[in-house]
Every structure is written in structure tokens, then in C-alpha cells.
Design a protein around this motif. Structure first.
Motif, short mmCIF file in Angstrom:
data_model
loop_
_atom_site.label_atom_id
_atom_site.label_comp_id
_atom_site.label_asym_id
_atom_site.label_seq_id
_atom_site.Cartn_x
_atom_site.Cartn_y
_atom_site.Cartn_z
N LEU A 154 -15.52 6.71 2.10
CA LEU A 154 -15.16 6.16 3.41
C LEU A 154 -14.98 4.66 3.18
O LEU A 154 -15.87 4.01 2.63
N HIS A 155 -13.84 4.13 3.58
CA HIS A 155 -13.52 2.76 3.18
C HIS A 155 -12.53 2.09 4.13
O HIS A 155 -11.92 2.76 4.97
N ILE A 156 -12.38 0.80 3.97
CA ILE A 156 -11.21 0.11 4.49
C ILE A 156 -10.38 -0.30 3.26
O ILE A 156 -10.91 -0.37 2.15
N ASP A 157 -9.08 -0.53 3.48
CA ASP A 157 -8.24 -0.82 2.33
C ASP A 157 -8.41 -2.26 1.85
O ASP A 157 -8.83 -3.15 2.60
N ASP A 158 -8.10 -2.44 0.58
CA ASP A 158 -8.19 -3.74 -0.07
C ASP A 158 -7.29 -4.76 0.63
O ASP A 158 -6.26 -4.39 1.21
N TRP B 226 -11.66 1.91 9.38
CA TRP B 226 -12.33 2.68 8.33
C TRP B 226 -11.72 4.08 8.29
O TRP B 226 -11.39 4.64 9.33
N HIS B 227 -11.59 4.62 7.09
CA HIS B 227 -11.01 5.97 7.00
C HIS B 227 -11.44 6.70 5.74
O HIS B 227 -11.81 6.09 4.73
N THR B 228 -11.40 8.02 5.85
CA THR B 228 -11.49 8.89 4.69
C THR B 228 -10.65 10.11 5.03
O THR B 228 -10.12 10.20 6.14
N THR B 229 -10.51 11.03 4.07
CA THR B 229 -9.63 12.17 4.34
C THR B 229 -10.23 13.44 3.74
O THR B 229 -11.08 13.39 2.84
N ARG B 230 -9.79 14.56 4.28
CA ARG B 230 -10.22 15.87 3.79
C ARG B 230 -8.98 16.75 3.71
O ARG B 230 -8.22 16.81 4.67
N ASP C 196 -1.55 19.98 4.23
CA ASP C 196 -2.10 19.24 5.38
C ASP C 196 -3.17 18.27 4.90
O ASP C 196 -3.79 18.48 3.86
N LYS C 197 -3.39 17.23 5.71
CA LYS C 197 -4.49 16.31 5.41
C LYS C 197 -5.15 15.91 6.71
O LYS C 197 -4.48 15.45 7.64
N GLU C 198 -6.47 16.07 6.76
CA GLU C 198 -7.21 15.60 7.94
C GLU C 198 -7.63 14.15 7.70
O GLU C 198 -8.28 13.85 6.68
O1 LIG Z 1 -4.19 9.77 1.12
C1 LIG Z 1 -5.42 9.80 1.23
O2 LIG Z 1 -6.08 10.85 1.16
C2 LIG Z 1 -6.18 8.55 1.49
C3 LIG Z 1 -5.52 7.41 0.86
C4 LIG Z 1 -6.26 6.15 1.07
O3 LIG Z 1 -6.95 5.96 2.03
C5 LIG Z 1 -6.11 5.08 0.08
O4 LIG Z 1 -5.47 5.34 -0.97
O5 LIG Z 1 -6.63 3.99 0.31
#
Ligand SMILES: O=C(O)CCC(=O)C(=O)O
Ligand SMILES: [Fe+2]
Length: 277
Positions: free
Chosen positions: A141-145, A220-224, A158-160
Motif C-alpha cells: 500500500l503506497h503513494i507514488d514516488d 494511497w493505493h494498492t491493487t488486487r 480485471d484489477k481491483e
Molecule cells: O498496476 C498496479 O497494480 C499498481 C501499479 C502501481 O500502483 C504502481 O506501479 O505504482
């Protein structure tokens, strides 16, 4: 706001006024409709590059073996080809991600910023990246650089997206001096260790093949992903978030005092770009 708009045929002005400037995520269903990447499948990669060696997070691996491992739907996470610049891994596919959608222009990450290390750091972010994997969660779980916005396009599967607005940060246990949360699996958190996380409110949305998600700076985001997934990410910095980039670099610089002087240059460069380009 607990949902994310899904928009089609969105003009740049609408995107700018309703999402980019207010920093609101949005799914755009047709931003990359003209891309050849719209037809990417695991089998396309297997046939085109059967013996190509890939650097995955589980080590070096032949493409054929990689595709087998990410399409077998196993419960244990397989290898992940993660955050790899398309131009380095598949340079012959650059024309598959053209034309660049208006939403991610202008992009100031390319270009020359006087100091080599800064130019390299920004330019590295300016390249479209590939994420290719089987069923799994994203590792953090992060924010981008660099305080960039992200434009994530799903090509296959699909991506959640599991996202938290910036005001949720007090509940997310940010690791000191990093852009990562201590919580890895947001669906199975250790609430004894991270009790405040129970208060965090996530917004969840599924991005389908062909759709793109705009993830604003500081969210903030993450994916499943429930199965095989292939996507690309464009990082975006321009007048809408340049100040975040300068702050981010200031806060992570080795020499904050020296950087303060250089940051005047960076801010002016942004000002000139916004006025004259
Ligand atoms: O595509 C994803 O599953 C997340 C990608 C993402 O958040 C990233 O590369 O910083
Ligand atoms: Fe990200």
C-alpha cells in the motif's frame, strides 16, 4: 465519496476541471482505444518472445515459463514482472502504446533539469511501465514516488483498485521517511498492531481490460487481481502537481539546505513551462 466515476468520451477540459485539478480519481473507458496494446494477451507475449529472459521479482525466467506460472491460477503468488520500463523490456512495443492520451499531457517528467541526478530521476519516471502477473495482491500500500499522478491502463484481466484519499493517511501507518504503509494486505490487517487502520475508509473499484484509472497525487493505493493481469502505468507531473514534486524532492534530498536553492530553479522551470508551453 465512496465510488469512482466511470467516464467515456471525456474531453480534456472536463478531465481537467472535474478530476485533475480537484484531484479526484476517475476511470476512463476509452482513453487508449486506439492502442495496439488493447489486444495484448498472455499468448501474444508467449508467441512473440518464447525464450526472452525476464527479470521478475522471483528471479530470471524464460517468457514461456513466466506465462505458465502466471496463468495457472495458483493460490501462491507467482512471479511478478513489476514496474519495468516498457522501453527496456519490450522496446519493439513502444508503438503499441501510442498515441499518448491527452489526459497525460503535457508531461514535465522528461527534459533537462540542469542537475544530472535530478534529470535522470525524473526521466526514469517519464517512461511507461509494465505490470504483468497472476492472481495476487500488489506488494505494498503506497503513494507514488515524486508526488506524481498515475494513469493505470488495464490491458488484460480485471484489477481491483483499493484506494484511500490523502486525508486517510493518519490511519495508514506510513513507514517513517518512506512512501509505503506498514500494512501489506489491507484485507487481512493485524488490527492489534495497527488499531487505527480499522478507521480507514477505502474506495474500491474494478478496472477492466481496456479501461484506464487516473490516480491523483497523494492518494494511497494498492491493487488486487483475481487472475492474470497485464497493465501499464504512466506517471504524470505538470502544473497540476509540480509543487508536490518539488516538495517531495526537498523532503527526500540528501542535502536539504542545498536543495532549497536548487528548488527555486525547479519551481521557476515549472512556472516557465506553465506560461510558455
Ligand atoms: O498496476 C498496479 O497494480 C499498481 C501499479 C502501481 O500502483 C504502481 O506501479 O505504482
Ligand atoms: Fe502506485
Amino acid at each position: 465519496m465512496l465510488t469512482v466515476d466511470r467516464r467515456t468520451n471525456l474531453s480534456y477540459e472536463e478531465f481537467k476541471n472535474e478530476y485533475l485539478i480537484p484531484r479526484k480519481p476517475v476511470i476512463i473507458t476509452d482513453a487508449t482505444a486506439a492502442w495496439k496494446a488493447s489486444t495484448w494477451t498472455p499468448e501474444f507475449f508467449r508467441e512473440r518472445y518464447p525464450d526472452k529472459m525476464l527479470s521478475t521479482d522471483q528471479g530470471e525466467m524464460r517468457m514461456g515459463d513466466f506465462i505458465d506460472a502466471i496463468t495457472n491460477n495458483s493460490d501462491t503468488p507467482g512471479p511478478f514482472l513489476r514496474e519495468q520500463p516498457l522501453k527496456d523490456v519490450f522496446p519493439d512495443l513502444i508503438d503499441h502504446v501510442e498515441p499518448t492520451p491527452s489526459y497525460v499531457t503535457p508531461n514535465w517528467l522528461g527534459g533537462n533539469y540542469l542537475v544530472g541526478s535530478v534529470t535522470r530521476r525524473l526521466n526514469r519516471e517519464s517512461h511507461i511501465e509494465v505490470n504483468f502477473c497472476g492472481r495476487r495482491i500488489f506488494p505494498y500500500l503506497h503513494i507514488d514516488d515524486l508526488g506524481v499522478h498515475a494513469f493505470i491502463t488495464q490491458h488484460y484481466g480485471d484489477k481491483e483498485l483499493i484506494i484511500y484519499p490523502p486525508d486517510q493517511e493518519p490511519f495508514l501507518y506510513r513507514k517513517p521517511d518512506t512512501r509505503f504503509s506498514e500494512i501489506v494486505d489491507v484485507d487481512n490487517p493485524d488490527l492489534e498492531k495497527y488499531p487505527l487502520f480499522a478507521k480507514a475508509t477505502a474506495i474500491r473499484v474494478v478496472v477492466k481490460a481496456g479501461e484506464s484509472a487516473f490516480m491523483p497525487s497523494g492518494w494511497w493505493h494498492t491493487t488486487r487481481v483475481p487472475g492474470t493481469s497485464l497493465s501499464t502505468v504512466i506517471s504524470l507531473s505538470n502544473a497540476s502537481n509540480w509543487a508536490d514534486l518539488v516538495d517531495y524532492m526537498q523532503n527526500t534530498s540528501y542535502s536539504p539546505r542545498l536543495f532549497r536553492i536548487y528548488s527555486l530553479y525547479l519551481k521557476s522551470a515549472g512556472y516557465l513551462k506553465s506560461r510558455f508551453s
